[in-house]
Write a protein that holds these residues in place. Structure first.
Motif, short mmCIF file in Angstrom:
data_model
loop_
_atom_site.label_atom_id
_atom_site.label_comp_id
_atom_site.label_asym_id
_atom_site.label_seq_id
_atom_site.Cartn_x
_atom_site.Cartn_y
_atom_site.Cartn_z
N THR A 191 44.19 36.80 28.55
CA THR A 191 43.44 38.13 28.59
C THR A 191 43.34 38.58 29.99
O THR A 191 43.90 37.80 30.86
CB THR A 191 41.82 37.57 27.95
OG1 THR A 191 41.25 36.76 28.83
CG2 THR A 191 41.95 37.10 26.67
N LYS A 192 42.39 39.39 30.20
CA LYS A 192 42.31 39.97 31.56
C LYS A 192 41.70 38.86 32.52
O LYS A 192 42.26 38.89 33.96
CB LYS A 192 41.36 41.20 31.60
CG LYS A 192 41.08 41.93 32.91
CD LYS A 192 40.09 42.87 32.86
CE LYS A 192 39.62 43.69 34.09
NZ LYS A 192 38.55 44.83 33.99
N ASP A 207 48.89 36.10 31.38
CA ASP A 207 47.60 36.24 31.30
C ASP A 207 47.42 36.24 29.84
O ASP A 207 47.92 36.77 28.90
CB ASP A 207 47.26 37.74 31.70
CG ASP A 207 47.26 37.82 33.33
OD1 ASP A 207 47.08 36.64 33.90
OD2 ASP A 207 47.43 38.79 34.01
#
Length: 257
Positions: free
Chosen positions: A84-85, A82
């Protein structure tokens, strides 16, 4: 070694009765994360491939899977993590690695929750294409979900509608209907209807109808029967109301020890 850290081994044998090909896969659950495996055909482990799946690295931020065949001298290494989220990057590197690392395929997935639908944008570096998927859960008596997928390379759009599971004659039924149209020629859409039936907890039946027919096959019918350690899958194509082709039976055995 404590009971918690004991390695667990699984053997999966898949016999394709139609081709008489036996595929064997031995898996060992690793102590911290993931599995190691050896997969081979016809009882020849020396000609098989070895690999790992779902091994977490770099403080569990990157998941690694891969395999290598000494016979073919090739393999693949997948790294996913990932950014980012809502952003995920998948790198699928062939082994041995190419001299030009910019040619290694990458897939970037970005997810967003919008008011109208849940959006997922997928960018593919090697194919130089993008896919946009919009999924909406429906508050409807019949349909439970709708998905619209746009493909930049194919210049096409696909709309799929999935029904709720409904009970009839002590069985659960569900339909998924899809239609695909090309931007440059909307007069020749293709459509698919997938019917799923849960006859019991151990027996499932599927039927897929494609129009226009793919390779002359009107429908593909399959049935899966779970007998505990053995799972049987029977399938065939229906070419007309009285013609069947390519019947096949596959037996999968799973043993854990």
């Amino acid at each position: 070694m404590s009971e918690k850290s004991e390695l667990k081994t699984k053997y999966v044998g898949t016999l394709n009765v139609g081709t008489s090909v036996l595929t064997s896969r031995a898996e060992v659950k690793l102590e911290n994360s993931g599995k190691a495996f050896l997969e081979f055909k016809q009882g020849e482990p020396g000609k098989g491939k070895i690999g790992i799946t779902d091994v977490l690295m770099f403080d569990n931020k990157v998941k690694t899977s891969g395999w290598y065949s000494a016979t073919d001298k090739k393999g693949q290494l997948d790294l996913t993590g990932d950014v980012t989220k809502d952003m995920n990057l998948l790198v699928s590197a062939p082994l041995p690695l190419p001299q030009d690392l910019t040619q290694v395929p990458c897939k970037l997935t970005v997810k967003r929750k919008l008011k109208i639908a849940d959006a997922k944008l997928m960018l593919f570096s090697k194919e130089k294409k993008a896919q946009l998927e919009l999924m909406k859960k429906l508050d409807h008596d019949i349909f439970s979900k709708g998905t619209l997928t746009l493909d930049s390379a194919k210049q096409s759009g696909t709309l799929k509608l999935e029904t709720k599971k409904f009970d009839q004659m002590d069985m659960k039924h569900m339909l998924t209907m899809g239609i695909t149209a090309n931007v440059n020629d909307t007069s020749k859409p293709t459509s698919t209807v997938l019917y799923k039936c849960e006859v019991s907890g151990d027996l499932n039946v599927n039927a897929q109808l494609d129009y226009p027919p793919i390779k002359g096959h009107m429908t593909k019918v399959s049935a899966e029967y779970n007998m505990g350690e053995v799972k049987a899958t029977a399938s065939c194509f229906v070419d007309s109301m009285q013609a069947f082709s390519e019947p096949n039976l596959e037996l999968k055995s799973i043993f854990e020890f």
